[in-house]
Design a protein around this motif. Structure first.
Motif, short mmCIF file in Angstrom:
data_model
loop_
_atom_site.label_atom_id
_atom_site.label_comp_id
_atom_site.label_asym_id
_atom_site.label_seq_id
_atom_site.Cartn_x
_atom_site.Cartn_y
_atom_site.Cartn_z
N ALA A 13 -0.26 -4.12 5.06
CA ALA A 13 1.19 -4.11 5.30
C ALA A 13 2.02 -4.55 4.09
N PRO A 14 1.62 -5.59 3.36
CA PRO A 14 2.44 -5.98 2.20
C PRO A 14 2.59 -4.84 1.18
N TYR A 15 1.53 -4.09 0.95
CA TYR A 15 1.58 -2.94 0.04
C TYR A 15 2.49 -1.86 0.59
N PHE A 16 2.27 -1.48 1.85
CA PHE A 16 3.08 -0.43 2.46
C PHE A 16 4.56 -0.80 2.46
N ASP A 17 4.86 -2.05 2.78
CA ASP A 17 6.25 -2.50 2.83
C ASP A 17 6.88 -2.50 1.44
#
Length: 144
Positions: A13-17
């Motif tokens: 999620a941190p990457y996608f966000d």
């Protein structure tokens, strides 16, 4: 990442966000995978065991990221620098990710530069560069 179809991808999620925020209103779709075209070409210019050099198509990209989130859990992504060119049709992002290799609990920190081509408000092509030595060191380190 509130859409339940993406729950399995929560460790990334941190990457996608970070990516979704970097592209802002240049692309449509709330989640990274919603912003990717069905015919996307995702190209990585490094060799890391198990990750193909070229992935074609959204479904295959999602399958590739399933393997990623089974191996690495990210706690953050930061140090974002965004460069827009070609009237916003090409975006270059520089960033870092920080997490843990799940099999060994070894700390994982890496730097990336990604060149993203946008067509019809979707990510059409992604070319990725990273610190291969940082990945290699984390993936081959002994359990702690």
């Amino acid at each position: 990442m509130s859409d339940p179809k993406y729950t399995a991808y929560a460790p990334a999620a941190p990457y996608f966000d970070l990516v979704r925020g970097a592209l802002g209103d240049l692309v449509d779709g709330e989640h990274f995978f919603d912003a990717v075209s069905n015919e996307v070409v995702y190209e990585v210019l490094y060799d890391i065991g198990g990750w193909p050099r070229v992935i074609r198509g959204r479904d295959d990209l999602m399958a590739g990221f399933r393997g990623y989130v089974d191996a690495i859990a990210l706690r953050s992504a930061d140090q974002l620098i965004v460069h827009q060119t070609d009237g916003g049709h090409v975006v270059v992002i520089e960033y870092e990710v920080h997490g843990t290799i799940l099999a060994t609990s070894v700390k994982y920190d890496n730097r990336f530069c990604s060149i993203i081509r946008i067509e019809n408000r979707k990510i059409a092509h992604w070319r990725d560069y990273m610190d291969s030595l940082a990945a290699w060191n984390a993936l081959t380190a002994s359990a702690r």
